[in-house]
Design an enzyme around this catalytic site. Structure first.
Site, short mmCIF file in Angstrom:
data_model
loop_
_atom_site.label_atom_id
_atom_site.label_comp_id
_atom_site.label_asym_id
_atom_site.label_seq_id
_atom_site.Cartn_x
_atom_site.Cartn_y
_atom_site.Cartn_z
N LYS A 259 -16.79 -47.15 31.96
CA LYS A 259 -16.30 -48.16 31.03
C LYS A 259 -17.40 -49.13 30.65
O LYS A 259 -17.31 -49.85 29.69
CB LYS A 259 -15.07 -48.89 31.58
CG LYS A 259 -15.07 -49.12 33.05
CD LYS A 259 -13.77 -49.81 33.46
CE LYS A 259 -13.72 -49.94 34.97
NZ LYS A 259 -12.61 -50.66 35.47
N ARG A 260 -18.47 -49.10 31.41
CA ARG A 260 -19.57 -50.00 31.08
C ARG A 260 -20.46 -49.46 29.96
O ARG A 260 -21.22 -50.17 29.35
CB ARG A 260 -20.40 -50.29 32.33
CG ARG A 260 -19.78 -51.38 33.17
CD ARG A 260 -20.45 -51.52 34.52
NE ARG A 260 -19.94 -50.53 35.46
CZ ARG A 260 -18.80 -50.64 36.12
NH1 ARG A 260 -18.02 -51.68 35.93
NH2 ARG A 260 -18.40 -49.71 36.97
#
Ligand code: GLU
Length: 494
Positions: A259-260
Site C-alpha cells: 500500500k506504500r
C-alpha cells in the site's frame, strides 16, 4: 460431524492505519465465507494499539468497505457480542494480565535495555554479519533485581523467553508443517515500555479469548508464526487452524503489492483501495468474484461467482499458497459480467449517483428505460455518464466534422438529415418498431449506407459518435426533442 462442517469462529482483525485494500478485502471475504458456510461467526476486531500509526477515519472506512462488499460481521466494536470489547485499545489490562502470567511462570522476562544499548548491539551484529537479535542481557535477571529496578522507575519492556535449544514445528493449513530451529528466533517484545501489548501477544490473547477456531491472515505473518504458536503453547491453549494466504503481486508480476507503493497501482482508472474502486465504478460483486479467485479456485473452468455461490462452494482446502498477480484486465472482465447480471432496476439505481455527481438531474423512470440499452456497453458504472448523459441534457452540441458522414460532403449530409427529419416528422411519436423500417428504406432511396445515414442521426441526436442503439435512444428521448436536435444539426451543417 466432520470437522469441515463444525461452526467456525473467524475474525477479520485490521489495523486502522490506512485505506482498506484488496488484500484485506480478500482476507475478510474468506473469513466471511467460511463463517457463513459452517453457520459460524464472523468477527470484526479492530487492532488499534499502535497509536503512532492510527489514522482517524480508517475504522469507519473499513466498516463501510466491508458493508459495501456485503461482508456483514456478527460481532464487532459497533455491535458488541459475548467476547468484547472488540477494539484492542479497550483491552490493555487483559494483555497485561496475560503478560504477567508469562513472567510469573518464567516464560517471559522484564527487559531494561536502553535504546542506546540495543542499537550498539545491532551495530555490532551488523559488523559481524550475524542476523540482528536481542543479546539476552536481561534474560536471566533475578526476579528480585527486576522488581527493584521497576520500583526505581526504570523503563522496561516484556520479552518472550524464546527457547534457545531444539526446534519448533508449526502447522499451516496450506503449507503443512514448518520447522524452525529455535536459536534462529528472537526474544520478541510482547509489551512495550508504554504498557501496550504488541500484535504478537494481543492478537493471540484475543484469538484465544474470542474462541477463534481459524486464523486466516496474510503471509507477512509467517516469519513470526512460530512465536505465535509458542505463545499458545506457553499458555497451554488449543491452537486454532492457521491459514496464511498467498501474497498479492503487483500487476507487473514483479514484487509484492504494497500500500506504500500506490503510484504503480493507482492509475488509469484502477486502484487497490476499496473506497476508490467504488468511486471508479466497480461493483462490489466484481471485487468479491475477482479476489475470491486470487488464492482459491473451484475447478479449472468456473469463474463466475456471486456471494451466495461462494458461500456454498468456497473451501479452505482448495486455497493456493502461490503468489497471485493483480490482473486488472481480469477485473474489468468480471465487472462487465456482473454489470450484465444486474436487473435493469438495480443497474439504474447504481449508475444514478454517478450522474448526480456530475451535476445531472436524472429521473428514475428515465434511467430505468436507459439501463437495458447501456448494460452491454459499459465496463464500469461511471462509463454510463459519457455514454448516456445526452438523455438528460437540455441540448447537445454536435461537432460539425462528426456530423459529416464518411464519403459525403457537409451539404449532402445536411440534405440526408433533412429527408430523415421530414420522414420522422410525419409520425406522431417515435416507436422504434414503426419508424426503423422506413428509415432503412430511406437510406436505400438516398443510396446511402445504413452507417452513413444513421451515423449522421446518431451524432445529431446524441452529440456522440458512440451511443446506445439509435432508435431505442430516440424512443426514450421522445419525438419533439429528437426533431429539435436534428434541426439544430442541419443548421450546424449548413
Ligand atoms: N492487525 C493485523 C494486520 O492488520 C492483523 C493480522 C491478523 O489477521 O492476524 O495485519
Amino acid at each position: 460431524m466432520p470437522d469441515s462442517l463444525k461452526p467456525v469462529r473467524v475474525r477479520f482483525a485490521p489495523s486502522p492505519t490506512g485505506h482498506m485494500h484488496l488484500g484485506s478485502a480478500r482476507t475478510a471475504l474468506y473469513d466471511y465465507l467460511l463463517a457463513k458456510q459452517t453457520h459460524g461467526q464472523f468477527i470484526l476486531r479492530i487492532e488499534d494499539t499502535d497509536v503512532k500509526r492510527y489514522v482517524p477515519g480508517a475504522e469507519e472506512e473499513l466498516m463501510e468497505g466491508l458493508r459495501w462488499l456485503g461482508l456483514e460481521w456478527d460481532e464487532g466494536p459497533d455491535k458488541g457480542g459475548p467476547y468484547g470489547p472488540y477494539r484492542q485499545s479497550e483491552r490493555k489490562e487483559i494483555y497485561q494480565k496475560y503478560a504477567q502470567q508469562l513472567v510469573d511462570e518464567g516464560k517471559a522476562f522484564y527487559c531494561f535495555c536502553t535504546p542506546e544499548h540495543l542499537s550498539r548491539v545491532r551495530e555490532d551484529q551488523q559488523r559481524r554479519k550475524i542476523p540482528p537479535h536481542y543479546d539476552g542481557t536481561c534474560r536471566n535477571l533475578s526476579r528480585e533485581e527486576a522488581e527493584e529496578r521497576i520500583k526505581n522507575g526504570e523503563k522496561y519492556v516484556i520479552r518472550f523467553k524464546t527457547p534457545k535449544e531444539g526446534a519448533t514445528t508449526v502447522h499451516d493449513h496450506l503449507r503443512g508443517d514448518i520447522t524452525v530451529e529455535n536459536h534462529t528466533l528472537d526474544d520478541y517484545i510482547l509489551v512495550k515500555s508504554d504498557g501496550w501489548a504488541l500484535y504478537h501477544l494481543a492478537a493471540m490473547v484475543d484469538d484465544h479469548l474470542m474462541k477463534i477456531t481459524h486464523v486466516i491472515r496474510g503471509s507477512e505473518w509467517l516469519p513470526t508464526f512460530p512465536l505465535h504458536a509458542m505463545l499458545y503453547r506457553a499458555f497451554g491453549w488449543e491452537e486454532p487452524v492457521w491459514v496464511h494466504l498467498s501474497v498479492f503481486l503487483k500487476p507487473s508480476g514483479k514484487g509484492k503489492m504494497s500500500k506504500r507503493e500506490s503510484a504503480e497501482l493507482i492509475k488509469d482508472g484502477y486502484s487497490i483501495f476499496i473506497k476508490e474502486l467504488k468511486q471508479l465504478g466497480y461493483l462490489p460483486e466484481a471485487v468479491v468474484n475477482w479476489t475470491s479467485l486470487m488464492g482459491w479456485s473451484y475447478d479449472d473452468h468456473t469463474e463466475f461467482f456471486n456471494l451466495p455461490d461462494l458461500v456454498e462452494k468456497f473451501s479452505i482446502d482448495h486455497l493456493n499458497p502461490s503468489p497471485a498477480a493483480i490482473n486488472f484486465t481480469k477485473f474489468d472482465y468480471f465487472n462487465g459480467l456482473h454489470i450484465r447480471a444486474l436487473t435493469d432496476a438495480d443497474l439504474a439505481q447504481r449508475v444514478k449517483p454517478f450522474f448526480v455527481e456530475q451535476g445531472y438531474q436524472v429521473e428514475d423512470a428515465q434511467l430505468l428505460k436507459i439501463a437495458p440499452i447501456i448494460k452491454e456497453r459499459i465496463g464500469t458504472l461511471d462509463e454510463a455518464v459519457p455514454m448516456a448523459g445526452f438523455f438528460f441534457k437540455q441540448e447537445v452540441t454536435p461537432v460539425r466534422e462528426e456530423l459529416v458522414a464518411k464519403g459525403l460532403t457537409a451539404e449532402q449530409s445536411a440534405a440526408a438529415a433533412q429527408k430523415a427529419l421530414d420522414l420522422l416528422s410525419s409520425y406522431s411519436t417515435i416507436d422504434l418498431n414503426v419508424v426503423e423500417p422506413p428509415m432503412r428504406e430511406l437510406a436505400d432511396q438516398l443510396q446511402l449506407s445504413i452507417g452513413q445515414l444513421f451515423g449522421i442521426l446518431r451524432v445529431a441526436v446524441t452529440g456522440q459518435r458512440v451511443s446506445p442503439p439509435l432508435f431505442e435512444s430516440m424512443e426514450i428521448i421522445g419525438r419533439d426533442v429528437v426533431l429539435e436536435r436534428i434541426k439544430r444539426a442541419i443548421a450546424i451543417l449548413q
